[in-house]
Write an enzyme that holds these catalytic residues in place. Structure first.
Site, mmCIF file in Angstrom:
data_model
loop_
_atom_site.group_PDB
_atom_site.id
_atom_site.type_symbol
_atom_site.label_atom_id
_atom_site.label_comp_id
_atom_site.label_asym_id
_atom_site.label_seq_id
_atom_site.Cartn_x
_atom_site.Cartn_y
_atom_site.Cartn_z
ATOM 1 N N ASN A 45 0.841 -1.197 0.000
ATOM 2 C CA ASN A 45 0.000 0.000 0.000
ATOM 3 C C ASN A 45 0.873 1.243 0.000
ATOM 4 O OD1 ASN A 45 0.676 -0.742 2.699
ATOM 5 N ND2 ASN A 45 -0.995 0.476 3.529
ATOM 6 N N GLU A 47 0.445 5.348 0.608
ATOM 7 C CA GLU A 47 -0.483 6.396 1.061
ATOM 8 C C GLU A 47 -0.038 7.776 0.599
ATOM 9 O OE1 GLU A 47 -0.931 5.680 5.300
ATOM 10 O OE2 GLU A 47 -2.205 3.938 4.870
ATOM 11 N N CYS A 56 -4.266 0.598 -2.311
ATOM 12 C CA CYS A 56 -4.090 -0.645 -1.561
ATOM 13 C C CYS A 56 -3.000 -1.514 -2.190
ATOM 14 C CB CYS A 56 -5.382 -1.456 -1.553
ATOM 15 S SG CYS A 56 -6.706 -0.732 -0.588
ATOM 16 N N GLU A 58 -3.135 -4.664 -2.820
ATOM 17 C CA GLU A 58 -3.690 -5.588 -3.819
ATOM 18 C C GLU A 58 -3.748 -4.933 -5.196
ATOM 19 O OE1 GLU A 58 -4.871 -4.871 -0.833
ATOM 20 O OE2 GLU A 58 -6.227 -6.400 -0.051
ATOM 21 N N CYS A 89 -10.389 -5.050 0.348
ATOM 22 C CA CYS A 89 -11.500 -4.086 0.440
ATOM 23 C C CYS A 89 -12.404 -4.206 -0.783
ATOM 24 C CB CYS A 89 -10.958 -2.658 0.585
ATOM 25 S SG CYS A 89 -10.406 -1.930 -0.974
ATOM 26 N N CYS A 92 -10.851 -3.206 -4.148
ATOM 27 C CA CYS A 92 -9.906 -4.210 -4.661
ATOM 28 C C CYS A 92 -10.637 -5.443 -5.187
ATOM 29 C CB CYS A 92 -8.894 -4.594 -3.592
ATOM 30 S SG CYS A 92 -7.704 -3.265 -3.282
HETATM 31 N N1 THU Z 1 -5.220 -1.415 2.721
HETATM 32 C C1 THU Z 1 -4.672 -2.284 1.820
HETATM 33 O O1 THU Z 1 -3.601 -2.031 1.249
HETATM 34 N N2 THU Z 1 -5.348 -3.434 1.562
HETATM 35 C C2 THU Z 1 -6.477 -3.841 2.208
HETATM 36 O O2 THU Z 1 -6.984 -4.917 1.922
HETATM 37 C C3 THU Z 1 -7.078 -2.976 3.219
HETATM 38 C C4 THU Z 1 -6.484 -1.630 3.373
HETATM 39 C C5 THU Z 1 -4.464 -0.201 3.052
HETATM 40 C C6 THU Z 1 -5.066 1.098 2.600
HETATM 41 C C7 THU Z 1 -4.457 2.062 3.591
HETATM 42 O O3 THU Z 1 -3.163 2.428 3.152
HETATM 43 C C8 THU Z 1 -4.293 1.249 4.858
HETATM 44 O O4 THU Z 1 -4.342 -0.104 4.459
HETATM 45 C C9 THU Z 1 -5.363 1.506 5.907
HETATM 46 O O5 THU Z 1 -6.627 1.339 5.397
#
Ligand code: THU
Length: 135
Positions: A45, A47, A56, A58, A89, A92
């Site tokens: 991920n 940000e 994310c 994925e 999520c 994804c």
């Molecule tokens: N996130 C993912 O990378 N994958 C998931 O399946 C759930 C959430 C990340 C997004 C964000 O950077 C952090 O986790 C918190 O939500």
């Protein structure tokens, strides 16, 4: 799925988590994607100061595969620092559905490296009709 491929996917998803850029949530996620030719792509991920722009792990991994020209996802592995199993999520799941078929497997990996598999169908049973038109 082949036992060695499965453990390699888990290893790569856990490795990818190490490069997570998550200074805002402090929630590290790593993912790997196995495509139909046997190649594994991974991603973490990433940000942003504008929070909503986070991507994310994925989707990062899937887009690496798509950029390499791959269009069929056999399996996706997701790893986090949770003791439980993080599942992809909704956004994804929608993106996975673009390249998935009825056999696509989702491998959930906890912080200890313990894993369990669920079928993609079971977590995204009714893809929008638009996806179906493409297959
Ligand atoms: N996130 C993912 O990378 N994958 C998931 O399946 C759930 C959430 C990340 C997004 C964000 O950077 C952090 O986790 C918190 O939500």
């Amino acid at each position: 799925m082949d036992k060695h491929l499965r453990s390699e996917m888990i290893r790569q998803a856990m490795d990818a988590k190490e490069t997570s850029y998550s200074p805002y949530s402090k929630f590290r996620v790593g993912a790997s994607v196995l495509t139909s030719d046997g190649t594994i792509y991974s991603g973490c991920n990433v940000e942003n100061a504008s929070y909503g722009l986070a991507i994310c792990a994925e989707r990062n991994a899937i887009f690496q595969a798509a950029f390499a020209g791959k269009r069929k996802i056999v399996a996706v592995a997701v790893s986090s620092d949770e003791r439980g199993f993080l599942t992809p999520c909704g956004a994804c799941r929608q993106v996975i559905s673009e390249f998935a078929d009825d056999k696509t497997e989702i491998i959930l990996v906890n912080t200890a490296g313990k894993s369990k598999s669920v079928s993609f169908q079971s977590i995204f049973p009714t893809p929008p009709a638009l996806n179906k038109l493409k297959k």
